[in-house]
Design a protein around this motif. Structure first.
Motif, PDB file in Angstrom:
ATOM      1  N   ALA A 186     -11.104  38.471  23.046  1.00  0.00           N
ATOM      2  CA  ALA A 186     -12.001  39.167  22.852  1.00  0.00           C
ATOM      3  C   ALA A 186     -13.384  38.483  23.299  1.00  0.00           C
ATOM      4  CB  ALA A 186     -11.882  39.473  21.274  1.00  0.00           C
ATOM      5  N   VAL A 187     -13.627  36.864  22.536  1.00  0.00           N
ATOM      6  CA  VAL A 187     -14.659  37.016  22.662  1.00  0.00           C
ATOM      7  C   VAL A 187     -15.317  36.122  23.492  1.00  0.00           C
ATOM      8  CG1 VAL A 187     -15.627  36.706  20.272  1.00  0.00           C
ATOM      9  CG2 VAL A 187     -14.380  34.103  21.410  1.00  0.00           C
ATOM     10  N   SER A 188     -14.257  35.960  24.876  1.00  0.00           N
ATOM     11  CA  SER A 188     -14.276  34.735  25.943  1.00  0.00           C
ATOM     12  C   SER A 188     -15.679  36.131  27.178  1.00  0.00           C
ATOM     13  CB  SER A 188     -12.685  34.942  26.413  1.00  0.00           C
ATOM     14  OG  SER A 188     -12.037  35.744  26.690  1.00  0.00           O
ATOM     15  N   GLY A 189     -15.401  36.620  26.996  1.00  0.00           N
ATOM     16  CA  GLY A 189     -16.359  37.720  28.136  1.00  0.00           C
ATOM     17  C   GLY A 189     -15.582  37.726  29.369  1.00  0.00           C
ATOM     18  N   ARG A 190     -14.470  37.459  29.000  1.00  0.00           N
ATOM     19  CA  ARG A 190     -13.140  38.383  30.274  1.00  0.00           C
ATOM     20  C   ARG A 190     -12.829  38.837  29.661  1.00  0.00           C
ATOM     21  NH1 ARG A 190     -11.098  32.569  32.686  1.00  0.00           N
ATOM     22  NH2 ARG A 190     -10.278  34.285  34.339  1.00  0.00           N
ATOM     23  N   THR A 191     -12.653  39.998  30.824  1.00  0.00           N
ATOM     24  CA  THR A 191     -11.602  41.670  30.019  1.00  0.00           C
ATOM     25  C   THR A 191     -10.548  41.077  30.688  1.00  0.00           C
ATOM     26  OG1 THR A 191     -12.297  42.296  32.430  1.00  0.00           O
ATOM     27  CG2 THR A 191     -13.927  42.435  30.164  1.00  0.00           C
ATOM     28  N   ASP A 192     -10.222  40.208  31.488  1.00  0.00           N
ATOM     29  CA  ASP A 192      -8.617  39.935  31.906  1.00  0.00           C
ATOM     30  C   ASP A 192      -7.890  38.651  30.618  1.00  0.00           C
ATOM     31  OD1 ASP A 192     -10.322  37.515  32.706  1.00  0.00           O
ATOM     32  OD2 ASP A 192      -8.588  36.866  33.935  1.00  0.00           O
ATOM     33  N   GLU A 193      -8.734  38.290  30.146  1.00  0.00           N
ATOM     34  CA  GLU A 193      -8.146  38.080  28.817  1.00  0.00           C
ATOM     35  C   GLU A 193      -7.326  38.559  28.040  1.00  0.00           C
ATOM     36  OE1 GLU A 193      -7.111  34.134  28.121  1.00  0.00           O
ATOM     37  OE2 GLU A 193      -8.178  34.069  30.566  1.00  0.00           O
ATOM     38  N   LEU A 194      -8.288  39.677  27.971  1.00  0.00           N
ATOM     39  CA  LEU A 194      -7.547  40.749  26.938  1.00  0.00           C
ATOM     40  C   LEU A 194      -6.693  41.422  27.116  1.00  0.00           C
ATOM     41  CD1 LEU A 194      -7.661  41.331  23.920  1.00  0.00           C
ATOM     42  CD2 LEU A 194      -9.999  42.677  24.410  1.00  0.00           C
ATOM     43  N   VAL A 195      -7.247  41.946  28.380  1.00  0.00           N
ATOM     44  CA  VAL A 195      -6.049  42.795  28.814  1.00  0.00           C
ATOM     45  C   VAL A 195      -4.069  42.321  29.289  1.00  0.00           C
ATOM     46  CG1 VAL A 195      -5.266  43.674  31.453  1.00  0.00           C
ATOM     47  CG2 VAL A 195      -7.836  43.953  30.466  1.00  0.00           C
ATOM     48  N   ARG A 196      -4.512  40.998  29.505  1.00  0.00           N
ATOM     49  CA  ARG A 196      -2.956  40.456  29.087  1.00  0.00           C
ATOM     50  C   ARG A 196      -2.411  40.406  28.240  1.00  0.00           C
ATOM     51  NH1 ARG A 196      -1.708  35.691  28.075  1.00  0.00           N
ATOM     52  NH2 ARG A 196      -3.754  34.451  27.212  1.00  0.00           N
ATOM     53  N   LEU A 197      -3.119  40.855  27.147  1.00  0.00           N
ATOM     54  CA  LEU A 197      -2.263  41.105  25.993  1.00  0.00           C
ATOM     55  C   LEU A 197      -2.346  42.525  25.267  1.00  0.00           C
ATOM     56  CD1 LEU A 197      -4.889  38.722  23.577  1.00  0.00           C
ATOM     57  CD2 LEU A 197      -2.391  37.576  25.085  1.00  0.00           C
ATOM     58  N   LEU A 198      -2.926  43.141  26.339  1.00  0.00           N
ATOM     59  CA  LEU A 198      -2.592  44.488  25.186  1.00  0.00           C
ATOM     60  C   LEU A 198      -1.273  45.247  26.403  1.00  0.00           C
ATOM     61  CD1 LEU A 198      -6.575  45.381  25.443  1.00  0.00           C
ATOM     62  CD2 LEU A 198      -4.889  45.406  23.645  1.00  0.00           C
ATOM     63  N   THR A 199      -0.992  46.555  25.608  1.00  0.00           N
ATOM     64  CA  THR A 199      -0.030  46.982  26.638  1.00  0.00           C
ATOM     65  C   THR A 199      -1.643  48.174  27.893  1.00  0.00           C
ATOM     66  OG1 THR A 199       0.173  48.632  25.360  1.00  0.00           O
ATOM     67  CG2 THR A 199       1.956  47.088  25.015  1.00  0.00           C
ATOM     68  N   GLU A 275      -0.720  46.698  16.455  1.00  0.00           N
ATOM     69  CA  GLU A 275      -0.090  47.058  16.245  1.00  0.00           C
ATOM     70  C   GLU A 275       1.242  46.072  17.804  1.00  0.00           C
ATOM     71  OE1 GLU A 275       3.234  48.794  15.029  1.00  0.00           O
ATOM     72  OE2 GLU A 275       1.081  49.190  13.851  1.00  0.00           O
ATOM     73  N   VAL A 276       1.606  45.408  17.449  1.00  0.00           N
ATOM     74  CA  VAL A 276       2.276  44.148  18.314  1.00  0.00           C
ATOM     75  C   VAL A 276       3.823  44.557  18.770  1.00  0.00           C
ATOM     76  CG1 VAL A 276       3.163  41.887  18.820  1.00  0.00           C
ATOM     77  CG2 VAL A 276       0.919  42.913  17.418  1.00  0.00           C
ATOM     78  N   THR A 277       3.800  44.991  20.170  1.00  0.00           N
ATOM     79  CA  THR A 277       4.822  45.475  20.468  1.00  0.00           C
ATOM     80  C   THR A 277       5.748  44.226  21.483  1.00  0.00           C
ATOM     81  OG1 THR A 277       4.646  46.400  21.926  1.00  0.00           O
ATOM     82  CG2 THR A 277       4.541  47.827  20.026  1.00  0.00           C
ATOM     83  N   ALA A 278       7.113  44.894  21.509  1.00  0.00           N
ATOM     84  CA  ALA A 278       7.755  43.698  23.489  1.00  0.00           C
ATOM     85  C   ALA A 278       6.911  43.297  24.163  1.00  0.00           C
ATOM     86  CB  ALA A 278       9.014  43.863  22.769  1.00  0.00           C
TER      87      ALA A 278
END
Length: 313
Positions: A186-199, A275-278
């Motif tokens: 979230a604080v990395s400044g890179r949206t791709d890092e967060l997108v990778r964690l989200l569905t 809310e974490v899923t597989a």
């Protein structure tokens, strides 16, 4: 002596009553009020007509909660911003039984939010059956309906609350890892890092009440969420003043889910429940309304939290 025995009977049921009320109302404060009103009615009751105290107390509490649900929903129509259930830290007795997957699922922020779609009777039947294992004939007696109607109501509620993705069970170690990874992204400044964690269809909901401006409606989509979070967190300097100073981040389990807990001036000023899923993080629930953090904050003051996460801001 008689009054003492009556009080002991009630106190023996208090934790169960609070847990039922919290699941029905989604608010720790409202749950405490409902239980207190149940106690006052218990004190005034004619014991001659009370055959089973546990059933009597449960029926009185349930009816009080059903009445409260009607007025609460009216209040939520004028609530500033988005409304979320009140978050509770792991170990809080108000979370109630957590022996089965169904019991743990029924108290998640996501499920409590979904329950807002149910009618009052559907919610009561679902909670009493799914989370507390009451048989249908007992629930029917509590709600003054027939057993067959109770079963129909339960089936409808289950259909409305069907969960498409399997949720992941977490312990303290995995919760800390998940939260630390989310915070770093979230604080990395890179949206791709967060997108990778989200569905792909992840949603973010923020509840700040009248105190803090948040999103007017849920934001859906990993790319949109990542962009929003990046802009919201960096730079954050002036925003920390609203929270009482730069917060210290902790990882915790809240309503059975991994959560980022922000603490400033020795009090909880924010919670981000994941809310974490597989498939990844399917929902991000942000809580910054201080009125709805007060109960969790009181518990936080009496527990020993783990080491804080690295301060990345």
């Amino acid at each position: 002596m008689l009054r003492t025995r009556e009080a002991d009977v009630f106190e023996g049921s208090r934790s169960r009553l609070e847990a039922i009320a919290y699941r029905l109302l989604g608010s720790a404060g409202d749950a405490e009020d409902a239980v207190q009103e149940t106690y006052l009615r218990w004190q005034a009751a004619d014991r001659e007509y009370v055959q089973t105290p546990e059933a009597w107390l449960t029926k009185v509490l349930t009816n009080l909660c059903l009445n409260q649900l009607t007025s609460a929903r009216a209040r939520r129509e004028t609530y500033v911003g988005q409304w979320l259930p009140e978050p509770l830290l792991a170990g809080d007795p108000m979370l109630g039984p957590a022996d089965t997957v169904e019991q743990r699922e029924s108290v998640s922020i996501a499920m409590l939010t979904l329950m807002e779609r149910l009618t009052a009777n559907e919610r009561a039947v679902y909670v009493l059956r799914e989370a507390f294992g009451y048989p249908h004939h007992e629930i029917a007696d509590l709600l003054d309906i027939t057993e067959s109607h109770c079963q129909q109501v339960y089936r409808r509620a289950k259909q409305h609350l069907a969960v498409e993705r399997a949720r992941i069970e977490v312990d303290e170690t995995s919760a800390r890892r998940i939260v630390a990874e989310f915070l770093a992204a979230a604080v990395s400044g890179r949206t791709d890092e967060l997108v990778r964690l989200l569905t792909d269809d992840a949603a973010i909901i923020g509840d700040g009440g009248a105190y803090f401006p948040t999103l007017n409606r849920p934001l859906v989509g990993a790319e949109r969420i990542a962009l929003f979070v990046r802009l919201a967190i960096k730079p954050a300097g002036a925003k920390w003043d609203l929270l009482g100073g730069k917060p210290t981040p902790f990882a915790a389990i809240v309503n059975g889910r991994p959560a980022l807990v922000l603490v400033a001036a020795d009090r909880i000023v924010g919670m981000v429940v994941l809310e974490v899923t597989a498939d990844g993080i399917a929902a991000v629930h942000g809580h910054v309304n201080p009125d709805k953090l007060a109960h969790a904050d009181r518990r936080w003051a009496t527990c020993t939290p783990g080491a804080p996460l690295p301060e990345l801001w």
